[in-house]
Design a protein around this motif. Structure first.
Motif, PDB file in Angstrom:
ATOM      1  N   VAL A  88       0.845  -1.209   0.000  1.00  0.00           N
ATOM      2  CA  VAL A  88       0.000   0.000   0.000  1.00  0.00           C
ATOM      3  C   VAL A  88       0.875   1.251   0.000  1.00  0.00           C
ATOM      4  CG1 VAL A  88      -1.664   1.347   1.339  1.00  0.00           C
ATOM      5  CG2 VAL A  88      -2.017  -1.105   1.024  1.00  0.00           C
ATOM      6  N   VAL A  89       1.881   1.298   0.870  1.00  0.00           N
ATOM      7  CA  VAL A  89       2.769   2.467   0.934  1.00  0.00           C
ATOM      8  C   VAL A  89       3.526   2.617  -0.383  1.00  0.00           C
ATOM      9  CG1 VAL A  89       4.824   3.411   2.065  1.00  0.00           C
ATOM     10  CG2 VAL A  89       2.970   2.473   3.447  1.00  0.00           C
ATOM     11  N   GLY A  90       4.011   1.498  -0.922  1.00  0.00           N
ATOM     12  CA  GLY A  90       4.703   1.557  -2.216  1.00  0.00           C
ATOM     13  C   GLY A  90       3.793   2.043  -3.333  1.00  0.00           C
ATOM     14  N   GLY A  91       2.532   1.591  -3.316  1.00  0.00           N
ATOM     15  CA  GLY A  91       1.571   2.044  -4.327  1.00  0.00           C
ATOM     16  C   GLY A  91       1.275   3.523  -4.217  1.00  0.00           C
ATOM     17  N   VAL A  92       1.143   4.021  -2.994  1.00  0.00           N
ATOM     18  CA  VAL A  92       0.890   5.448  -2.788  1.00  0.00           C
ATOM     19  C   VAL A  92       2.076   6.264  -3.275  1.00  0.00           C
ATOM     20  CG1 VAL A  92       0.591   7.240  -1.033  1.00  0.00           C
ATOM     21  CG2 VAL A  92      -0.777   5.160  -0.930  1.00  0.00           C
ATOM     22  N   ILE A  93       3.288   5.811  -2.956  1.00  0.00           N
ATOM     23  CA  ILE A  93       4.483   6.537  -3.411  1.00  0.00           C
ATOM     24  C   ILE A  93       4.587   6.483  -4.934  1.00  0.00           C
ATOM     25  CG2 ILE A  93       7.008   6.524  -3.398  1.00  0.00           C
ATOM     26  CD1 ILE A  93       6.836   5.620  -0.445  1.00  0.00           C
ATOM     27  N   TYR A  94       4.329   5.299  -5.519  1.00  0.00           N
ATOM     28  CA  TYR A  94       4.406   5.154  -6.968  1.00  0.00           C
ATOM     29  C   TYR A  94       3.399   6.060  -7.666  1.00  0.00           C
ATOM     30  CZ  TYR A  94       4.592   2.964 -11.562  1.00  0.00           C
ATOM     31  OH  TYR A  94       4.744   2.735 -12.905  1.00  0.00           O
ATOM     32  N   PHE A  95       2.167   6.122  -7.156  1.00  0.00           N
ATOM     33  CA  PHE A  95       1.115   6.921  -7.789  1.00  0.00           C
ATOM     34  C   PHE A  95       0.989   8.322  -7.195  1.00  0.00           C
ATOM     35  CE2 PHE A  95      -0.353   2.698  -9.124  1.00  0.00           C
ATOM     36  CZ  PHE A  95      -0.487   2.937 -10.478  1.00  0.00           C
ATOM     37  N   LEU A  96       1.979   8.790  -6.474  1.00  0.00           N
ATOM     38  CA  LEU A  96       1.947  10.132  -5.890  1.00  0.00           C
ATOM     39  C   LEU A  96       1.728  11.219  -6.945  1.00  0.00           C
ATOM     40  CD1 LEU A  96       2.161  11.640  -3.202  1.00  0.00           C
ATOM     41  CD2 LEU A  96       4.610  11.859  -3.614  1.00  0.00           C
ATOM     42  N   PRO A  97       2.404  11.177  -8.102  1.00  0.00           N
ATOM     43  CA  PRO A  97       2.121  12.205  -9.123  1.00  0.00           C
ATOM     44  C   PRO A  97       0.660  12.185  -9.587  1.00  0.00           C
ATOM     45  CG  PRO A  97       4.171  11.104  -9.625  1.00  0.00           C
ATOM     46  CD  PRO A  97       3.548  10.338  -8.496  1.00  0.00           C
ATOM     47  N   ALA A  98       0.084  11.000  -9.758  1.00  0.00           N
ATOM     48  CA  ALA A  98      -1.315  10.916 -10.192  1.00  0.00           C
ATOM     49  C   ALA A  98      -2.256  11.421  -9.097  1.00  0.00           C
ATOM     50  CB  ALA A  98      -1.666   9.481 -10.563  1.00  0.00           C
ATOM     51  N   ILE A  99      -1.905  11.158  -7.846  1.00  0.00           N
ATOM     52  CA  ILE A  99      -2.739  11.623  -6.736  1.00  0.00           C
ATOM     53  C   ILE A  99      -2.688  13.145  -6.643  1.00  0.00           C
ATOM     54  CG2 ILE A  99      -2.969  11.617  -4.223  1.00  0.00           C
ATOM     55  CD1 ILE A  99      -1.886   8.680  -4.352  1.00  0.00           C
ATOM     56  N   ILE A 100      -1.484  13.710  -6.776  1.00  0.00           N
ATOM     57  CA  ILE A 100      -1.332  15.169  -6.702  1.00  0.00           C
ATOM     58  C   ILE A 100      -2.010  15.841  -7.903  1.00  0.00           C
ATOM     59  CG2 ILE A 100       0.340  17.064  -6.793  1.00  0.00           C
ATOM     60  CD1 ILE A 100       2.248  15.264  -5.188  1.00  0.00           C
ATOM     61  N   GLY A 101      -1.896  15.233  -9.077  1.00  0.00           N
ATOM     62  CA  GLY A 101      -2.447  15.829 -10.300  1.00  0.00           C
ATOM     63  C   GLY A 101      -3.911  15.521 -10.542  1.00  0.00           C
ATOM     64  N   ALA A 102      -4.614  14.962  -9.554  1.00  0.00           N
ATOM     65  CA  ALA A 102      -6.012  14.566  -9.742  1.00  0.00           C
ATOM     66  C   ALA A 102      -6.929  15.747 -10.027  1.00  0.00           C
ATOM     67  CB  ALA A 102      -6.507  13.804  -8.521  1.00  0.00           C
ATOM     68  N   SER A 103      -6.560  16.939  -9.615  1.00  0.00           N
ATOM     69  CA  SER A 103      -7.426  18.109  -9.836  1.00  0.00           C
ATOM     70  C   SER A 103      -6.960  18.953 -11.025  1.00  0.00           C
ATOM     71  CB  SER A 103      -7.448  18.970  -8.580  1.00  0.00           C
ATOM     72  OG  SER A 103      -6.155  19.466  -8.308  1.00  0.00           O
ATOM     73  N   LYS A 104      -6.018  18.455 -11.789  1.00  0.00           N
ATOM     74  CA  LYS A 104      -5.497  19.196 -12.941  1.00  0.00           C
ATOM     75  C   LYS A 104      -6.356  18.987 -14.170  1.00  0.00           C
ATOM     76  CE  LYS A 104      -1.502  20.739 -11.460  1.00  0.00           C
ATOM     77  NZ  LYS A 104      -1.021  22.052 -11.641  1.00  0.00           N
ATOM     78  N   ARG A 105      -6.186  19.882 -15.133  1.00  0.00           N
ATOM     79  CA  ARG A 105      -6.897  19.768 -16.398  1.00  0.00           C
ATOM     80  C   ARG A 105      -6.447  18.514 -17.158  1.00  0.00           C
ATOM     81  NH1 ARG A 105      -5.423  24.480 -19.511  1.00  0.00           N
ATOM     82  NH2 ARG A 105      -3.831  23.172 -20.393  1.00  0.00           N
ATOM     83  N   ASN A 106      -5.157  18.168 -17.032  1.00  0.00           N
ATOM     84  CA  ASN A 106      -4.591  17.013 -17.730  1.00  0.00           C
ATOM     85  C   ASN A 106      -4.428  15.826 -16.803  1.00  0.00           C
ATOM     86  OD1 ASN A 106      -4.306  18.498 -20.105  1.00  0.00           O
ATOM     87  ND2 ASN A 106      -2.371  19.337 -19.422  1.00  0.00           N
ATOM     88  N   GLU A 107      -5.375  15.598 -15.925  1.00  0.00           N
ATOM     89  CA  GLU A 107      -5.233  14.554 -14.918  1.00  0.00           C
ATOM     90  C   GLU A 107      -5.074  13.166 -15.525  1.00  0.00           C
ATOM     91  OE1 GLU A 107      -8.687  13.685 -12.427  1.00  0.00           O
ATOM     92  OE2 GLU A 107      -9.890  14.845 -13.817  1.00  0.00           O
ATOM     93  N   MET A 108      -5.778  12.874 -16.609  1.00  0.00           N
ATOM     94  CA  MET A 108      -5.667  11.540 -17.218  1.00  0.00           C
ATOM     95  C   MET A 108      -4.306  11.340 -17.878  1.00  0.00           C
ATOM     96  SD  MET A 108      -8.248   9.940 -16.248  1.00  0.00           S
ATOM     97  CE  MET A 108      -7.911   8.439 -17.128  1.00  0.00           C
ATOM     98  N   ALA A 109      -3.771  12.369 -18.490  1.00  0.00           N
ATOM     99  CA  ALA A 109      -2.448  12.257 -19.105  1.00  0.00           C
ATOM    100  C   ALA A 109      -1.382  12.038 -18.035  1.00  0.00           C
ATOM    101  CB  ALA A 109      -2.143  13.505 -19.927  1.00  0.00           C
TER     102      ALA A 109
END
Length: 109
Positions: free
Chosen positions: A11-32
């Protein structure tokens, strides 16, 4: 390692791995950002690029003039009365013919 420690590590490794996607979730280009993180996040460069993209400021989207909706004010009875009085005055002064006066009145209605 126990089962609980393994689950916590995943779980911790997954959160660290997907940290950019989590931070960028509110961006216009969130899917990219998510797809870049998912597909290239295994490489340090791909992960860093996704993270930098996620924390960068969004640029405003320009709005085309055809997308701007300007409400057209509806004339009030007072406006119509004033405009009619002005048209009568112009007709009486000879600046408008009877036909032009009637055309202008019909446009007001």
């Amino acid at each position: 390692m126990t089962t609980i420690q393994t689950i916590v590590a995943i779980v911790v490794g997954g959160v660290i791995y997907f940290l950019p996607a989590i931070i960028g979730a509110s961006k216009r280009n969130e899917m990219a950002i998510f797809w870049l993180n998912l597909l290239l996040g295994w490489s340090l460069i791909g992960w860093v690029v996704a993270l930098v993209w996620a924390v960068s400021k969004d640029t405003p989207v320009p709005i085309a003039a055809s997308q701007v909706i300007v409400p057209i004010p509806t004339p009030t009875p007072l406006d119509l009365a004033e405009r009619t009085a002005q048209l009568k005055q112009l007709r009486d002064q000879g600046l408008l013919t009877q036909e032009e006066f009637m055309q202008q009145i019909s446009r007001l209605a």
